[in-house]
Write an enzyme that holds these catalytic residues in place. Structure first.
Site, PDB file in Angstrom:
ATOM      1  N   ARG A 147       0.953  -1.070  -0.055  1.00 63.00           N
ATOM      2  CA  ARG A 147       0.058  -0.102  -0.019  1.00 63.00           C
ATOM      3  C   ARG A 147       0.898   1.160   0.156  1.00 63.00           C
ATOM      4  O   ARG A 147       1.993   1.366   0.826  1.00 63.00           O
ATOM      5  CB  ARG A 147      -0.790   0.002   1.109  1.00 63.00           C
ATOM      6  N   TYR A 159      -3.453  11.453   6.236  1.00 62.65           N
ATOM      7  CA  TYR A 159      -3.698  10.017   6.707  1.00 62.65           C
ATOM      8  C   TYR A 159      -2.484   9.136   6.207  1.00 62.65           C
ATOM      9  O   TYR A 159      -2.302   9.267   5.000  1.00 62.65           O
ATOM     10  CB  TYR A 159      -5.068   9.518   6.164  1.00 62.65           C
ATOM     11  N   ASP A 210      -5.224   3.642   0.002  1.00 63.29           N
ATOM     12  CA  ASP A 210      -6.303   3.930   0.890  1.00 63.29           C
ATOM     13  C   ASP A 210      -6.763   5.539   0.795  1.00 63.29           C
ATOM     14  O   ASP A 210      -5.914   6.366   1.139  1.00 63.29           O
ATOM     15  CB  ASP A 210      -5.776   3.787   2.236  1.00 63.29           C
ATOM     16  N   HIS A 212      -9.405   6.686   2.676  1.00 65.00           N
ATOM     17  CA  HIS A 212      -9.646   6.861   4.185  1.00 65.00           C
ATOM     18  C   HIS A 212     -10.918   7.773   3.904  1.00 65.00           C
ATOM     19  O   HIS A 212     -11.066   8.946   4.794  1.00 65.00           O
ATOM     20  CB  HIS A 212      -8.374   7.695   4.768  1.00 65.00           C
ATOM     21  N   GLU A 236      -9.049   1.747  -1.566  1.00 64.39           N
ATOM     22  CA  GLU A 236     -10.042   1.624  -0.284  1.00 64.39           C
ATOM     23  C   GLU A 236     -10.688   2.668   0.172  1.00 64.39           C
ATOM     24  O   GLU A 236     -10.120   4.004  -0.055  1.00 64.39           O
ATOM     25  CB  GLU A 236      -8.743   1.182   0.746  1.00 64.39           C
ATOM     26  N   GLU A 262     -13.492  -1.631   6.801  1.00 63.84           N
ATOM     27  CA  GLU A 262     -12.726  -1.848   8.076  1.00 63.84           C
ATOM     28  C   GLU A 262     -13.617  -1.315   9.246  1.00 63.84           C
ATOM     29  O   GLU A 262     -13.355  -1.576  10.508  1.00 63.84           O
ATOM     30  CB  GLU A 262     -11.505  -1.064   7.979  1.00 63.84           C
ATOM     31  N   ARG A 283     -13.504  -5.434   3.982  1.00 63.43           N
ATOM     32  CA  ARG A 283     -12.376  -5.483   4.754  1.00 63.43           C
ATOM     33  C   ARG A 283     -12.948  -5.622   5.995  1.00 63.43           C
ATOM     34  O   ARG A 283     -12.122  -5.432   6.837  1.00 63.43           O
ATOM     35  CB  ARG A 283     -11.882  -4.109   4.417  1.00 63.43           C
ATOM     36  N   GLU A 339      -4.273  -7.189   5.353  1.00 60.65           N
ATOM     37  CA  GLU A 339      -3.569  -6.327   5.670  1.00 60.65           C
ATOM     38  C   GLU A 339      -2.508  -6.683   6.836  1.00 60.65           C
ATOM     39  O   GLU A 339      -2.920  -7.436   7.697  1.00 60.65           O
ATOM     40  CB  GLU A 339      -4.480  -5.231   6.107  1.00 60.65           C
ATOM     41  N   TRP A 402     -12.332  11.856   8.696  1.00 61.21           N
ATOM     42  CA  TRP A 402     -10.711  11.731   8.917  1.00 61.21           C
ATOM     43  C   TRP A 402     -10.279  10.448   8.217  1.00 61.21           C
ATOM     44  O   TRP A 402     -11.088   9.292   8.055  1.00 61.21           O
ATOM     45  CB  TRP A 402     -10.330  11.403  10.325  1.00 61.21           C
TER      46      TRP A 402
HETATM   47  C1  GCO Z   1      -6.229   0.834   7.555  1.00 57.06           C
HETATM   48  C2  GCO Z   1      -6.864   1.817   8.270  1.00 57.06           C
HETATM   49  C3  GCO Z   1      -5.994   2.002   9.308  1.00 57.06           C
HETATM   50  C4  GCO Z   1      -7.137   2.948  10.200  1.00 57.06           C
HETATM   51  C5  GCO Z   1      -6.956   2.581  11.676  1.00 57.06           C
HETATM   52  C6  GCO Z   1      -8.140   3.449  12.634  1.00 57.06           C
HETATM   53  O1  GCO Z   1      -6.366   0.590   6.159  1.00 57.06           O
HETATM   54  O2  GCO Z   1      -5.302   0.145   7.840  1.00 57.06           O
HETATM   55  O3  GCO Z   1      -7.344   2.628   7.500  1.00 57.06           O
HETATM   56  O4  GCO Z   1      -4.852   2.884   9.418  1.00 57.06           O
HETATM   57  O5  GCO Z   1      -7.179   4.255  10.224  1.00 57.06           O
HETATM   58  O6  GCO Z   1      -7.096   1.302  11.910  1.00 57.06           O
HETATM   59  O7  GCO Z   1      -8.013   2.707  13.872  1.00 57.06           O
HETATM   60 MG    MG Z   2      -8.175   1.955   5.694  1.00 57.22          MG
END
Ligand code: GCO
Ligand code: MG
Length: 402
Positions: A147, A159, A210, A212, A236, A262, A283, A339, A402
């Site tokens: 990634r 991020y 990602d 995010h 992602e 996630e 995920r 991951e 975020w």
């Molecule tokens: C990822 C995630 C993490 C999250 C985190 C939040 O893809 O691994 O986006 O970085 O931000 O797990 O607690």
């Molecule tokens: Mg993520």
């Protein structure tokens, strides 16, 4: 096989973890991860105050019945706190069952469907060239899937990129840090990163990214389209997924594969996404999606629609979750990728484990159960420390995802 004890262990060997330890009358014990990043004590309280008193005396062998008891019996269904608690009970009970039969957990889940589990690592840098170097480092360590996240010109922080040097860690001590975000700056920049990475590393390496949850659906469609020449393994969380139908708009514009989930904790969070084939990878993972029992239900449903798994595996999921996830990954037919962000050595010492990484793949090991233990005396040396995930604002001060 009566449950005689259930204990919630909170520790912070570098970051906070919540672990549930269930012990049976014949002296067997099992572990489940219950960590919810930045909200750890809420899950610990849900477990100690509401779940543990009901666990004592229940039959540890009745995994499904216990799951339904805590899901249906609470009346208030779903939600990350409830589902992380149920997940911890479920994983601990699968651990106990496998130990009682003296077998690694994956054998109870149908046996291995593959030799090992493909994982992806996190490379990040402050700018494009820094990220190129980080990807090269991961490739050298054996990773076949990486990634890539990079600092964005004009934004002070973003991020996935560590503010100093070293590895990125999402939560920070004390009050939540505030980031400033610009979707415009990001959308202009991101294709240049992947153009450079493909030029450097060729076509074979799997590259992931990602977003995010930061874009609107139409912006995500544009980004997906702009990244098509670099054929990402996945893009992602392109947009928040509360409104599942919004992914239709992204799908109309791009063939870049999409991974989401996630933050999901139930099959109902992804029902439309899966059924309408709006995503390619789901995920959800053991700790946040109701344990091994519920995750298998999600994966089995996804299999009907050719959606594959891609379990979350950031460092805020404890080694207990990682171990359980690897048994799931090894056994489930429609596995996609896992991951993997290695934990700190302090964390690894608190949670001795049978799983291992080599040449870009992982294996859960063949110890009975899920193969992850806890050193309680060592854990006690690392008391809880308040920490929060960052928050995000647009440059005019508006709160953003975020
Ligand atoms: C990822 C995630 C993490 C999250 C985190 C939040 O893809 O691994 O986006 O970085 O931000 O797990 O607690
Ligand atoms: Mg993520």
């Amino acid at each position: 096989m009566k449950i005689v004890d259930a204990k919630v262990i909170i520790c912070c060997p570098g970051r906070n973890f919540v672990t549930l330890k269930i012990t049976t009358e014949d002296g067997l014990y099992g572990l489940g991860d219950a960590t919810l990043n930045g909200r750890e004590l809420a899950v610990a309280s849900y477990l100690s105050d509401h779940v543990v008193p009901l666990l004592i005396g229940r039959d540890a062998r009745r995994i499904e019945d216990n799951w339904q008891y805590f899901y249906k019996g609470a009346y208030w269904r779903r939600g990350p706190v409830t589902m992380a608690s149920i997940a911890a009970v479920d994983a601990a009970l699968w651990d106990i069952k496998a130990k009682s039969l003296n077998t690694p957990l994956y054998q109870l889940l149908g046996g291995a469907s593959r030799d090992a589990v493909l994982v992806y690592g996190h490379a990040s840098g402050h700018d494009v060239e820094d990220t190129v170097k980080a990807v090269a480092q991961f490739q050298k360590s054996g990773y076949k899937a990486i990634r890539a996240q990079s600092g964005i010109p004009g934004l002070a922080s973003t991020y996935g990129v560590h503010s100093g040097s070293g590895h990125y860690e999402p939560a920070e001590k004390d009050a939540p840090p505030e980031n400033v975000w610009s979707s415009e700056a990001y959308m202009t920049f991101i294709p240049t990163l992947f153009a450079r990475l493909r030029k450097e590393f060729g076509e074979e390496l799997h590259l992931l990214h990602d977003v995010h949850h930061r874009l609107t659906p139409i912006e995500a469609g544009r980004v997906g389209k702009s990244l098509e020449p670099y054929h990402l393994f996945w893009m992602e969380d392109p947009t928040p997924a509360e409104l599942q139908e919004s992914f239709q708009l992204i799908r109309q514009h791009t063939t870049t594969p999409i991974a989401v989930g996630e933050v999901f904790n139930s099959i109902f969070d992804c029902q439309q996404l899966i059924q309408e084939q709006l995503i390619d990878y789901i995920r959800a993972t053991v700790v946040h999606a109701g344990g091994i029992s519920h995750l298998r239900r999600i994966a089995n449903f996804a299999e009907l629609y050719q959606v594959r798994t891609g379990c979350h595996g950031a460092t805020d999921l404890s080694p207990v979750c990682m171990g359980a996830a690897l048994h799931f990954d090894l056994s489930v037919h429609n596995f996609g990728i896992q991951e993997y962000m290695p934990h700190t050595s302090e964390t690894d010492k608190v949670f001795p484990h049978a799983y291992s990484f080599r040449d870009g793949v992982m294996h859960p090991g063949d110890e009975p159960g899920h193969g992850v233990d806890i050193d309680e005396a060592l854990a006690a040396k690392y008391p809880y420390q308040r920490a929060y995930l960052p928050v995000n604002r647009k440059s005019d001060g508006t709160m953003h995802n975020w």
